[in-house]
Scaffold this motif. Sequence first.
Motif, PDB file in Angstrom:
ATOM      1  N   ALA A 148      65.300  41.453  10.724  1.00 24.57           N
ATOM      2  CA  ALA A 148      66.573  42.105  11.064  1.00 24.57           C
ATOM      3  C   ALA A 148      67.639  41.798  10.019  1.00 24.57           C
ATOM      4  CB  ALA A 148      67.028  41.659  12.445  1.00 24.57           C
ATOM      5  N   ARG A 149      67.716  40.557   9.580  1.00 23.23           N
ATOM      6  CA  ARG A 149      68.725  40.191   8.574  1.00 23.23           C
ATOM      7  C   ARG A 149      68.424  40.842   7.222  1.00 23.23           C
ATOM      8  NH1 ARG A 149      68.703  34.880  11.412  1.00 23.23           N
ATOM      9  NH2 ARG A 149      70.658  34.881  12.585  1.00 23.23           N
ATOM     10  N   THR A 150      67.157  40.950   6.879  1.00 18.67           N
ATOM     11  CA  THR A 150      66.787  41.606   5.619  1.00 18.67           C
ATOM     12  C   THR A 150      67.203  43.071   5.638  1.00 18.67           C
ATOM     13  OG1 THR A 150      64.952  40.088   5.233  1.00 18.67           O
ATOM     14  CG2 THR A 150      64.838  42.213   4.112  1.00 18.67           C
ATOM     15  N   VAL A 151      66.935  43.755   6.740  1.00 18.04           N
ATOM     16  CA  VAL A 151      67.335  45.163   6.851  1.00 18.04           C
ATOM     17  C   VAL A 151      68.856  45.273   6.866  1.00 18.04           C
ATOM     18  CG1 VAL A 151      67.239  47.249   8.282  1.00 18.04           C
ATOM     19  CG2 VAL A 151      65.189  45.850   7.984  1.00 18.04           C
ATOM     20  N   ALA A 152      69.545  44.364   7.567  1.00 18.10           N
ATOM     21  CA  ALA A 152      71.015  44.385   7.589  1.00 18.10           C
ATOM     22  C   ALA A 152      71.574  44.226   6.177  1.00 18.10           C
ATOM     23  CB  ALA A 152      71.553  43.290   8.508  1.00 18.10           C
ATOM     24  N   ASP A 153      71.014  43.297   5.414  1.00 20.19           N
ATOM     25  CA  ASP A 153      71.460  43.111   4.029  1.00 20.19           C
ATOM     26  C   ASP A 153      71.252  44.389   3.220  1.00 20.19           C
ATOM     27  OD1 ASP A 153      72.095  40.455   4.578  1.00 20.19           O
ATOM     28  OD2 ASP A 153      70.279  39.649   3.626  1.00 20.19           O
ATOM     29  N   ALA A 154      70.095  45.023   3.392  1.00 28.58           N
ATOM     30  CA  ALA A 154      69.782  46.232   2.634  1.00 28.58           C
ATOM     31  C   ALA A 154      70.715  47.383   2.987  1.00 28.58           C
ATOM     32  CB  ALA A 154      68.326  46.645   2.866  1.00 28.58           C
ATOM     33  N   VAL A 155      70.985  47.589   4.272  1.00 31.66           N
ATOM     34  CA  VAL A 155      71.862  48.713   4.635  1.00 31.66           C
ATOM     35  C   VAL A 155      73.298  48.429   4.225  1.00 31.66           C
ATOM     36  CG1 VAL A 155      70.363  49.593   6.469  1.00 31.66           C
ATOM     37  CG2 VAL A 155      72.195  48.028   7.064  1.00 31.66           C
ATOM     38  N   GLU A 156      73.717  47.175   4.290  1.00 29.82           N
ATOM     39  CA  GLU A 156      75.073  46.845   3.827  1.00 29.82           C
ATOM     40  C   GLU A 156      75.218  47.034   2.321  1.00 29.82           C
ATOM     41  OE1 GLU A 156      76.773  43.604   7.024  1.00 29.82           O
ATOM     42  OE2 GLU A 156      75.525  42.855   5.375  1.00 29.82           O
ATOM     43  N   ALA A 157      74.134  46.810   1.596  1.00 30.57           N
ATOM     44  CA  ALA A 157      74.152  46.984   0.140  1.00 30.57           C
ATOM     45  C   ALA A 157      74.053  48.453  -0.253  1.00 30.57           C
ATOM     46  CB  ALA A 157      73.010  46.196  -0.493  1.00 30.57           C
ATOM     47  N   GLY A 158      73.874  49.318   0.743  1.00 33.98           N
ATOM     48  CA  GLY A 158      73.818  50.752   0.469  1.00 33.98           C
ATOM     49  C   GLY A 158      72.454  51.245   0.057  1.00 33.98           C
ATOM     50  N   ALA A 159      71.420  50.540   0.420  1.00 36.27           N
ATOM     51  CA  ALA A 159      70.060  50.965   0.064  1.00 36.27           C
ATOM     52  C   ALA A 159      69.804  52.367   0.581  1.00 36.27           C
ATOM     53  CB  ALA A 159      69.039  49.983   0.631  1.00 36.27           C
ATOM     54  N   ASP A 160      69.234  53.196  -0.267  1.00 34.55           N
ATOM     55  CA  ASP A 160      68.951  54.577   0.112  1.00 34.55           C
ATOM     56  C   ASP A 160      67.547  54.766   0.662  1.00 34.55           C
ATOM     57  OD1 ASP A 160      71.471  55.571  -0.536  1.00 34.55           O
ATOM     58  OD2 ASP A 160      70.927  55.841  -2.634  1.00 34.55           O
ATOM     59  N   ALA A 161      66.714  53.750   0.538  1.00 38.71           N
ATOM     60  CA  ALA A 161      65.340  53.873   1.043  1.00 38.71           C
ATOM     61  C   ALA A 161      65.375  53.983   2.561  1.00 38.71           C
ATOM     62  CB  ALA A 161      64.526  52.652   0.620  1.00 38.71           C
ATOM     63  N   PRO A 162      64.524  54.840   3.119  1.00 35.81           N
ATOM     64  CA  PRO A 162      64.495  54.948   4.583  1.00 35.81           C
ATOM     65  C   PRO A 162      64.029  53.644   5.225  1.00 35.81           C
ATOM     66  CG  PRO A 162      62.748  56.268   3.580  1.00 35.81           C
ATOM     67  CD  PRO A 162      63.570  55.711   2.468  1.00 35.81           C
ATOM     68  N   VAL A 163      64.544  53.380   6.393  1.00 38.78           N
ATOM     69  CA  VAL A 163      64.180  52.174   7.132  1.00 38.78           C
ATOM     70  C   VAL A 163      62.844  52.413   7.819  1.00 38.78           C
ATOM     71  CG1 VAL A 163      64.836  50.713   9.067  1.00 38.78           C
ATOM     72  CG2 VAL A 163      66.564  51.494   7.449  1.00 38.78           C
ATOM     73  N   ASP A 164      61.935  51.467   7.664  1.00 37.35           N
ATOM     74  CA  ASP A 164      60.627  51.568   8.301  1.00 37.35           C
ATOM     75  C   ASP A 164      60.555  50.566   9.443  1.00 37.35           C
ATOM     76  OD1 ASP A 164      58.023  51.902   9.059  1.00 37.35           O
ATOM     77  OD2 ASP A 164      57.162  51.110   7.204  1.00 37.35           O
ATOM     78  N   PRO A 165      60.697  51.025  10.691  1.00 31.53           N
ATOM     79  CA  PRO A 165      60.646  50.116  11.828  1.00 31.53           C
ATOM     80  C   PRO A 165      59.316  49.388  11.960  1.00 31.53           C
ATOM     81  CG  PRO A 165      61.366  52.305  12.524  1.00 31.53           C
ATOM     82  CD  PRO A 165      60.948  52.394  11.095  1.00 31.53           C
ATOM     83  N   ALA A 166      58.257  49.930  11.355  1.00 31.64           N
ATOM     84  CA  ALA A 166      56.940  49.294  11.445  1.00 31.64           C
ATOM     85  C   ALA A 166      56.930  47.927  10.773  1.00 31.64           C
ATOM     86  CB  ALA A 166      55.872  50.197  10.831  1.00 31.64           C
ATOM     87  N   GLY A 167      57.921  47.639   9.959  1.00 27.65           N
ATOM     88  CA  GLY A 167      58.010  46.322   9.330  1.00 27.65           C
ATOM     89  C   GLY A 167      58.342  45.218  10.315  1.00 27.65           C
ATOM     90  N   LEU A 168      58.877  45.573  11.469  1.00 25.77           N
ATOM     91  CA  LEU A 168      59.200  44.590  12.497  1.00 25.77           C
ATOM     92  C   LEU A 168      57.928  44.266  13.269  1.00 25.77           C
ATOM     93  CD1 LEU A 168      61.080  42.860  14.225  1.00 25.77           C
ATOM     94  CD2 LEU A 168      61.719  44.930  15.484  1.00 25.77           C
ATOM     95  N   ARG A 169      57.483  43.031  13.164  1.00 30.91           N
ATOM     96  CA  ARG A 169      56.313  42.557  13.889  1.00 30.91           C
ATOM     97  C   ARG A 169      56.808  41.692  15.033  1.00 30.91           C
ATOM     98  NH1 ARG A 169      53.665  46.358  12.747  1.00 30.91           N
ATOM     99  NH2 ARG A 169      51.994  45.398  13.919  1.00 30.91           N
ATOM    100  N   LEU A 170      56.552  42.114  16.247  1.00 26.02           N
ATOM    101  CA  LEU A 170      57.101  41.436  17.417  1.00 26.02           C
ATOM    102  C   LEU A 170      56.331  40.190  17.837  1.00 26.02           C
ATOM    103  CD1 LEU A 170      57.955  44.594  19.533  1.00 26.02           C
ATOM    104  CD2 LEU A 170      59.539  43.155  18.235  1.00 26.02           C
TER     105      LEU A 170
END
Length: 171
Positions: free
Chosen positions: A147-169
């Motif tokens: 979650a923190r890695t994705v938060a950092d990426a979206v705050e940095a303006g990353a244009d790559a689509p978010v892949d929810p499959a990266g979250l392993r529960l």
Amino acid sequence: MQGAESRGGAVNGQPGARDRNADGRAQNQRPRDRYGRPLPYGSPGVPRVPDDAVFAPEEGLDEAQRLLDEGYAFHAHEVLEAVWKGVEGPERELWRGLAQIAVGLTHAQRGNRVGAARLLRRGAGAVEPFAPGAPSGVDAAGAAAFARTVADAVEAGADAPVDPAGLRLRR
């Protein structure tokens, strides 16, 4: 996300009308897209998690992971929310946090960077205290880190689509 009908708008052309469940409570019945956004009535949407769904923790983890793997973060959030509402005690905070992470991923998929980062960080903070011995085999440390890695990426303006499959529960 609430549609206009939940704020007194028109439902099926009826001004002020609201969708209601069998108990008379307001309930949005509009079809939704894969990101959980309401579609116009009559549109083909994706299958929804019923509002009254009940999931045991292990069952909810399996179903939420399946949905995440298929890119349906909003729907995974609904499953995790159902688990959260069904458990008692301190464990509720773990499930609430997982649901927040999933809805944070939904906001990232929709392009809402600010909302995504806030929910992802809030969810990470809620689940992290359960590491390393989280119930039901939940990988609390891994979920928080993702979650923190994705938060950092979206705050940095990353244009790559978010892949929810990266979250392993699960661990």
